[in-house]
Design an enzyme around this catalytic site. Structure first.
Site, PDB file in Angstrom:
ATOM      1  N   LYS A  77      -3.429  15.712  -7.502  1.00 59.60           N
ATOM      2  CA  LYS A  77      -2.559  15.719  -8.688  1.00 59.60           C
ATOM      3  C   LYS A  77      -1.855  17.069  -8.853  1.00 59.60           C
ATOM      4  CE  LYS A  77      -3.114  11.501 -10.042  1.00 59.60           C
ATOM      5  NZ  LYS A  77      -1.962  10.578 -10.069  1.00 59.60           N
ATOM      6  N   ASP A 121       0.885  -1.162   0.000  1.00 57.62           N
ATOM      7  CA  ASP A 121       0.000   0.000   0.000  1.00 57.62           C
ATOM      8  C   ASP A 121       0.926   1.215   0.000  1.00 57.62           C
ATOM      9  OD1 ASP A 121      -1.639   2.150   0.489  1.00 57.62           O
ATOM     10  OD2 ASP A 121      -2.784   1.174   2.077  1.00 57.62           O
ATOM     11  N   VAL A 122       0.935   1.957  -1.091  1.00 56.47           N
ATOM     12  CA  VAL A 122       1.896   3.065  -1.204  1.00 56.47           C
ATOM     13  C   VAL A 122       1.670   4.157  -0.163  1.00 56.47           C
ATOM     14  CG1 VAL A 122       2.368   2.694  -3.669  1.00 56.47           C
ATOM     15  CG2 VAL A 122       0.535   4.287  -2.978  1.00 56.47           C
ATOM     16  N   TYR A 178      -9.281  14.573  -6.176  1.00 54.54           N
ATOM     17  CA  TYR A 178      -8.360  14.048  -7.194  1.00 54.54           C
ATOM     18  C   TYR A 178      -7.496  15.165  -7.778  1.00 54.54           C
ATOM     19  CZ  TYR A 178      -6.613  11.509 -11.271  1.00 54.54           C
ATOM     20  OH  TYR A 178      -5.785  10.928 -12.211  1.00 54.54           O
TER      21      TYR A 178
HETATM   22  N1  NAD Z   1      -6.197   6.647 -17.077  1.00 55.41           N
HETATM   23  C1  NAD Z   1      -6.171   7.948 -17.190  1.00 55.41           C
HETATM   24  O1  NAD Z   1      -6.871   8.531 -18.022  1.00 55.41           O
HETATM   25  C2  NAD Z   1      -5.256   8.779 -16.330  1.00 55.41           C
HETATM   26  C3  NAD Z   1      -5.128  10.132 -16.654  1.00 55.41           C
HETATM   27  C4  NAD Z   1      -4.281  10.918 -15.903  1.00 55.41           C
HETATM   28  C5  NAD Z   1      -3.580  10.367 -14.853  1.00 55.41           C
HETATM   29  N2  NAD Z   1      -3.738   9.060 -14.542  1.00 55.41           N
HETATM   30  C6  NAD Z   1      -2.952   8.548 -13.419  1.00 55.41           C
HETATM   31  O2  NAD Z   1      -2.154   7.479 -13.877  1.00 55.41           O
HETATM   32  C7  NAD Z   1      -1.959   6.539 -12.815  1.00 55.41           C
HETATM   33  C8  NAD Z   1      -2.410   5.162 -13.286  1.00 55.41           C
HETATM   34  O3  NAD Z   1      -3.809   5.230 -13.589  1.00 55.41           O
HETATM   35  P1  NAD Z   1      -4.562   4.065 -14.380  1.00 55.41           P
HETATM   36  O4  NAD Z   1      -5.544   4.715 -15.248  1.00 55.41           O
HETATM   37  O5  NAD Z   1      -3.575   3.095 -14.928  1.00 55.41           O
HETATM   38  O6  NAD Z   1      -5.378   3.421 -13.167  1.00 55.41           O
HETATM   39  P2  NAD Z   1      -5.757   1.894 -12.857  1.00 55.41           P
HETATM   40  O7  NAD Z   1      -6.866   1.961 -11.870  1.00 55.41           O
HETATM   41  O8  NAD Z   1      -5.948   1.128 -14.098  1.00 55.41           O
HETATM   42  O9  NAD Z   1      -4.432   1.359 -12.138  1.00 55.41           O
HETATM   43  C9  NAD Z   1      -4.006   1.878 -10.909  1.00 55.41           C
HETATM   44  C10 NAD Z   1      -3.304   0.789 -10.126  1.00 55.41           C
HETATM   45  O10 NAD Z   1      -2.877   1.370  -8.877  1.00 55.41           O
HETATM   46  C11 NAD Z   1      -3.095   0.406  -7.863  1.00 55.41           C
HETATM   47  N3  NAD Z   1      -3.253   1.052  -6.568  1.00 55.41           N
HETATM   48  C12 NAD Z   1      -4.304   1.811  -6.135  1.00 55.41           C
HETATM   49  N4  NAD Z   1      -4.115   2.181  -4.869  1.00 55.41           N
HETATM   50  C13 NAD Z   1      -2.913   1.662  -4.478  1.00 55.41           C
HETATM   51  C14 NAD Z   1      -2.184   1.683  -3.268  1.00 55.41           C
HETATM   52  N5  NAD Z   1      -2.648   2.314  -2.178  1.00 55.41           N
HETATM   53  N6  NAD Z   1      -0.993   1.049  -3.225  1.00 55.41           N
HETATM   54  C15 NAD Z   1      -0.519   0.381  -4.313  1.00 55.41           C
HETATM   55  N7  NAD Z   1      -1.173   0.306  -5.473  1.00 55.41           N
HETATM   56  C16 NAD Z   1      -2.360   0.944  -5.555  1.00 55.41           C
HETATM   57  C17 NAD Z   1      -4.389  -0.304  -8.280  1.00 55.41           C
HETATM   58  O11 NAD Z   1      -4.517  -1.569  -7.627  1.00 55.41           O
HETATM   59  C18 NAD Z   1      -4.216  -0.414  -9.786  1.00 55.41           C
HETATM   60  O12 NAD Z   1      -3.581  -1.623 -10.134  1.00 55.41           O
HETATM   61  C19 NAD Z   1      -2.768   7.084 -11.631  1.00 55.41           C
HETATM   62  O13 NAD Z   1      -1.918   7.818 -10.789  1.00 55.41           O
HETATM   63  C20 NAD Z   1      -3.788   7.982 -12.285  1.00 55.41           C
HETATM   64  O14 NAD Z   1      -4.248   8.977 -11.417  1.00 55.41           O
HETATM   65  C21 NAD Z   1      -4.553   8.254 -15.258  1.00 55.41           C
END
Ligand code: NAD
Length: 242
Positions: A147, A50-51, A143
Site C-alpha cells: 500500500k 485476476d488483476v 500489506y
Molecule cells: N476494508 C478496509 O478497512 C480497508 C482499509 C484500507 C484499504 N482497503 C483497501 O480497499 C480495497 C477493497 O477492500 P475491501 O475491504 O472492500 O476488501 P474485500 O475483501 O471485501 O473486497 C476485495 C475484492 O477484491 C477481489 N480481489 C481480490 N484479489 C483479486 C484479484 N487478484 N483480481 C481481481 N479481484 C480480486 C476480491 O474477490 C473481493 O471481491 C482493497 O484494496 C483494500 O486493501 C480496505
C-alpha cells in the site's frame, strides 16, 4: 448532484466491500459500470479477471473499448490482506501474492487503461491505498509495503499524465478500517474485544462504512474534481490525524 452520464467506469474488486459500494454509487450517478473481480458472475456487465495478470488486463481493456466505445474511469479497488504477515511469519508466497494483487494489479490496471482513457479525451483513476500507506503496522509487513507502493505509484502516474497533457487524473483514497468482508474476516480470528480496540484507534471511535468511502471515490472521478490529481484523500475517521 454529480452526474456521470455518458461515462464508462471500470471497477475492480467490484464483488465485495469498497469496490462494490463504489460501483453501485457510480452507477447511481449515471455511469455505465463494468464490474471486475476474480469471481465470475452471470450478470451482464460482470467480468472475471485476476488483476495480477498483464495478459488479462490487455484483453479486458480492449474488450471494454470494443464493446462500449470508450473508457472514462478506472477504480482499482481489488486487494488482499493475507494471514501471517508479520515480518517473521510472512512467507515468500504471501509476500509475492500480496505485491502481485495490490501493487502489480494497480500498476497494470493504470498502465493498460491510460491509453484508453486518453483516447477518449481524458479520464480519472482512483487507486486504493490505506491508512497503512502512511503508517506502519507490525502485523502487516507485505500489506503495508504494497500500500505504501501504491501511494507513490499514484503520484508518479499523476505526474506522468500531467506532463503528457492527456487529461488523465490519478488520485489515492486511503480508508481507515471499514466494515467490509476483508475486515470482518480478519476480526473473526482475533480475541473478543479486538473490534472495540480497533474502533478506539479511530478518533471518531467507530469503523467506517463502505458508502462513506464510495462518496469520496465519486467526487474524485467526477468533473467536479478536474483540478485534483496526485492527491491522497483519507476517509479514516481521523486515524492518521494523531
Ligand atoms: N476494508 C478496509 O478497512 C480497508 C482499509 C484500507 C484499504 N482497503 C483497501 O480497499 C480495497 C477493497 O477492500 P475491501 O475491504 O472492500 O476488501 P474485500 O475483501 O471485501 O473486497 C476485495 C475484492 O477484491 C477481489 N480481489 C481480490 N484479489 C483479486 C484479484 N487478484 N483480481 C481481481 N479481484 C480480486 C476480491 O474477490 C473481493 O471481491 C482493497 O484494496 C483494500 O486493501 C480496505
Amino acid at each position: 448532484m454529480i452526474s456521470l452520464k455518458g461515462k464508462v467506469a471500470l471497477v475492480t474488486g467490484a464483488a465485495s466491500g469498497l469496490g462494490a459500494a463504489s460501483a453501485l454509487l457510480l452507477a447511481k450517478h449515471g455511469a455505465q459500470v463494468v464490474h471486475a473481480d476474480l469471481k465470475p458472475r452471470p450478470e451482464e456487465g460482470w467480468h472475471a479477471i485476476d488483476v495480477a495478470s498483464e495478459a488479462a488486463w490487455q484483453e479486458f481493456v480492449s474488450h471494454i473499448v470494443a464493446k462500449f466505445g470508450r473508457l472514462d474511469i478506472l477504480v482499482n479497488a481489488a486487494g488482499i490482506s493475507l494471514e501471517g504477515d508479520t515480518v517473521l511469519e510472512c512467507t515468500a508466497e504471501t509476500w509475492q501474492r500480496t505485491m502481485a494483487v495490490n501493487l502489480d494489479g494497480t500498476f497494470l490496471g493504470c498502465k493498460h487503461a491510460i491509453p484508453a482513457l486518453s483516447a477518449g479525451g481524458g479520464g480519472a483513476i482512483v487507486n486504493f491505498g490505506s491508512v497503512l500507506s502512511q503508517v506502519g503496522d507490525g502485523n502487516a509487513a507485505a500489506y503495508v509495503a504494497s500500500k505504501g507502493g501504491v501511494r507513490l505509484l499514484t503520484r508518479s502516474i499523476a505526474l506522468h499524465c500531467a506532463k503528457a497533457r492527456n487529461n488523465v487524473r490519478c488520485n489515492l483514497v486511503c480508508p481507515g478500517y471499514i466494515v467490509t468482508p476483508m475486515v470482518e474476516e480478519w476480526l473473526k480470528g482475533l480475541p473478543a474485544g479486538a473490534r472495540g480496540d480497533l474502533e478506539a484507534r479511530h478518533p471518531m471511535k467507530r469503523l467506517g462504512r463502505p458508502e462513506e468511502v464510495a462518496e469520496l471515490v465519486l467526487y474524485l472521478v467526477s468533473d467536479e474534481a478536474t483540478a485534483v490529481t496526485g492527491g491522497e484523500f483519507n476517509a479514516d475517521g481521523g486515524f492518521t490525524a494523531w
